[in-house]
Design an enzyme around this catalytic site. Sequence first.
Site, PDB file in Angstrom:
ATOM      1  N   GLU A   1     -11.039   4.020   3.243  1.00  0.00           N
ATOM      2  CA  GLU A   1     -10.050   4.734   2.452  1.00  0.00           C
ATOM      3  C   GLU A   1     -10.344   4.461   0.985  1.00  0.00           C
ATOM      4  O   GLU A   1     -10.340   3.316   0.545  1.00  0.00           O
ATOM      5  CB  GLU A   1      -8.619   4.304   2.819  1.00  0.00           C
ATOM      6  CG  GLU A   1      -8.207   4.787   4.199  1.00  0.00           C
ATOM      7  CD  GLU A   1      -6.702   4.679   4.463  1.00  0.00           C
ATOM      8  OE1 GLU A   1      -6.028   3.887   3.791  1.00  0.00           O
ATOM      9  OE2 GLU A   1      -6.221   5.409   5.355  1.00  0.00           O
TER      10      GLU A   1
ATOM     11  N   ASP B   1       0.855  -1.184   0.000  1.00  0.00           N
ATOM     12  CA  ASP B   1       0.000   0.000   0.000  1.00  0.00           C
ATOM     13  C   ASP B   1       0.893   1.236   0.000  1.00  0.00           C
ATOM     14  O   ASP B   1       1.712   1.413   0.905  1.00  0.00           O
ATOM     15  CB  ASP B   1      -0.907  -0.010   1.237  1.00  0.00           C
ATOM     16  CG  ASP B   1      -2.086   0.933   1.088  1.00  0.00           C
ATOM     17  OD1 ASP B   1      -2.362   1.390  -0.046  1.00  0.00           O
ATOM     18  OD2 ASP B   1      -2.737   1.229   2.102  1.00  0.00           O
TER      19      ASP B   1
ATOM     20  N   HIS C   1      -3.821  13.967   0.394  1.00  0.00           N
ATOM     21  CA  HIS C   1      -4.076  13.100   1.561  1.00  0.00           C
ATOM     22  C   HIS C   1      -2.933  13.188   2.576  1.00  0.00           C
ATOM     23  O   HIS C   1      -3.161  13.375   3.773  1.00  0.00           O
ATOM     24  CB  HIS C   1      -4.276  11.657   1.118  1.00  0.00           C
ATOM     25  CG  HIS C   1      -4.347  10.682   2.259  1.00  0.00           C
ATOM     26  ND1 HIS C   1      -5.386  10.658   3.157  1.00  0.00           N
ATOM     27  CD2 HIS C   1      -3.478   9.722   2.670  1.00  0.00           C
ATOM     28  CE1 HIS C   1      -5.168   9.714   4.068  1.00  0.00           C
ATOM     29  NE2 HIS C   1      -4.016   9.132   3.795  1.00  0.00           N
TER      30      HIS C   1
END
Lengths: 400, 400
Positions: free
Chosen positions: B181, B108, B115
């Site tokens: 998310e 990830d 963000h």
Amino acid sequence: MSFVKIEEDSDFSMHNLPFGVFSTRDNPRPRIGVAIGDQILDLGVIKHLFTGPVLSAHQDVFGQPTLNALMGLGHEAWKEARGVLKKLLSANESTLRDDVTLRRDYTDFYSSRDHATNVGIMFRGKENALMPNWLRLPVGYHGRASSIVVSGTPIRRPMGQMRPDPEKPPVFGPSKQMDIELEMAFFVGAGNKLGEPIPIEKAHEHIFGMVLMNDWSARDIQAWEYVPLGPFLGKNFGTTISPWVVPMEALLPFVQPNPVQDPKPLPYLSHDDPYTFNINLFVSVKGDAMKEAATICKSNFKYMYWTMKQQLAHQTVNGCNVRPGDLLASGTISGPDPESFGSMLELSWRGSKSIDLGEGGSRTFLKDGDEVTLTGYCQGHGYRVGFGPCHGKIIPALQQ
Amino acid sequence: MSFVKIEEDSDFSMHNLPFGVFSTRDNPRPRIGVAIGDQILDLGVIKHLFTGPVLSAHQDVFGQPTLNALMGLGHEAWKEARGVLKKLLSANESTLRDDVTLRRDYTDFYSSRDHATNVGIMFRGKENALMPNWLRLPVGYHGRASSIVVSGTPIRRPMGQMRPDPEKPPVFGPSKQMDIELEMAFFVGAGNKLGEPIPIEKAHEHIFGMVLMNDWSARDIQAWEYVPLGPFLGKNFGTTISPWVVPMEALLPFVQPNPVQDPKPLPYLSHDDPYTFNINLFVSVKGDAMKEAATICKSNFKYMYWTMKQQLAHQTVNGCNVRPGDLLASGTISGPDPESFGSMLELSWRGSKSIDLGEGGSRTFLKDGDEVTLTGYCQGHGYRVGFGPCHGKIIPALQQ
């Protein structure tokens, strides 16, 4: 006890019977076996002899090319297999294979208090050595499964981005701070369903067995990349494990009291039964020009603060699912004495002093051509339960 | 272009042809197919029609129960398959299966500047919002592969350890800060050997296609655990992906210029060709008592700072190996406007304001029974290339 001759200092006594994957010159097909002395028992050949209540219906797991199917059968099956194996031994000229399991997820914990304290002192000072969460839960992170390799695989020095001078922009090049980490790891056997934790009372039934692990680390890459999401390229270029999985049943005779945990952990992490193991551990380094390897670390797995039961209960308490073949590692194992520190980062105290290799050689971090070997064993009365070597040699970076 | 009727707002136009795994009522065997309008083309049935130079020798990949084998054949094979598929269409009454691939490693990233800046402001203040490494490399970490699930799988609210009051000891209980998310992710096709990086010029050839991803997050668990090794139990209880893998060839018509990167990245991360994609993204939430879902976020994949080519080149620059089926995710995608923020953490500004759901409802974080759906599509002239929904419902914690 066996017609196979076993030396007193053999890793693979009758008390061990570790599982692995092997092939022979005459038959290159990978298959699972058990090490005994310097021989291997081929489990596929004797699978029809597993006639107990659990295994009689699952003899096919012994004909598989990896251990995953056997691991997935669960604790009762492993005990049954071990009982049968103690009665049966044969010999084969064999070579080890690298695919012990189809490895899936890999977690690396950070469960040695001395290691966490040493690193904390180096990077944050003595006052803030341990982070506030460290004594409350077994801190861990997800590692890379693809780059876990078996003992003997060469490790290429990684290229990467680092920032040696914080006043200047980052640079790209081969890592100059190649390090080792002395670790141990356990394989998960039977898994759990997503959403359903493994309570700590049941954790042992899901722990199949252990290996040695060298979690090669590039400290300069790691230092620059790891804030705020943790280690990544500083760790995932190679992680070496020893080739045989030593069953927990073989290690239980070497259990000893757990360390005192203060503050007392929350109930989901609490267990009173001992699950700390007396396993002697050694790290040696042999440079290109050296005739013999030099031991740079003598340690013991008993120095762990958090137990494997606590690690597995924590890993799954939120419902995270584990699967047969998942690997959960201890993190670097360091003891209280400087000779027991499990990384060159600690042994050289962040490069500030040199590590003596004898013959006039020394290191702060690893050089190309260095061979690193981890070994480990439990000492019984006249026998050992050992792991076989966890070995790797540093080969030069691939220049672009 | 096709005898299958395709609505103008269908995700699965002739320009898309995404790959997935499905089964039918009459034939429950999982097999791979291509979505077209509301139909699925069964690739196993027509595998003998793949007679091009690459695929004629590998027709068996279309008879597999996952996409991994097709992914592993590489870029030329995918292009050839796409050419054949554009000529062939048939219909089937079908249901989707969850095992699109045998997923292996999962990374990830954290590649949306807005963000990272928002989170930085909330936790470290405006002056230190971006960490020093953020503009120099695509920060990322290893996630958990076992708990990646396909759209429709319920997500159980995790139990865990957190420390809501820093003056008091940590507590154990269900997470009170369940979040979403909004992410996208790509599947790796052909992999690389350990020790041999994928240069950025070749990255596209290793990127098979994309999915939507909801990286469910328990903010209270995450906040307490994540220092210094990164997110762990706050993230690994469930990660939902959309069921169809949209090929990169279908997305290339929607490419647009990359964001200006200042400072200029190091050469191993530099590419001038556009690899930023105009993909409209939406997040909706439907509470138990609501008649209709409320859209809480309108965003776009074009807001990413680091490209997927840069992510893959970075992931492998140290020699880390990737394999067919590996998943690399964007990290939360947020744009410059508050309505484009991709997490409730940002939308509620760390719980300090409520997110309006209409019908009198509001949220700061998710409640039990909430259903979250991510959708996304590229808008062509009179057609769409879309992803199908990425959906999950929160079910109550399992009390111990």
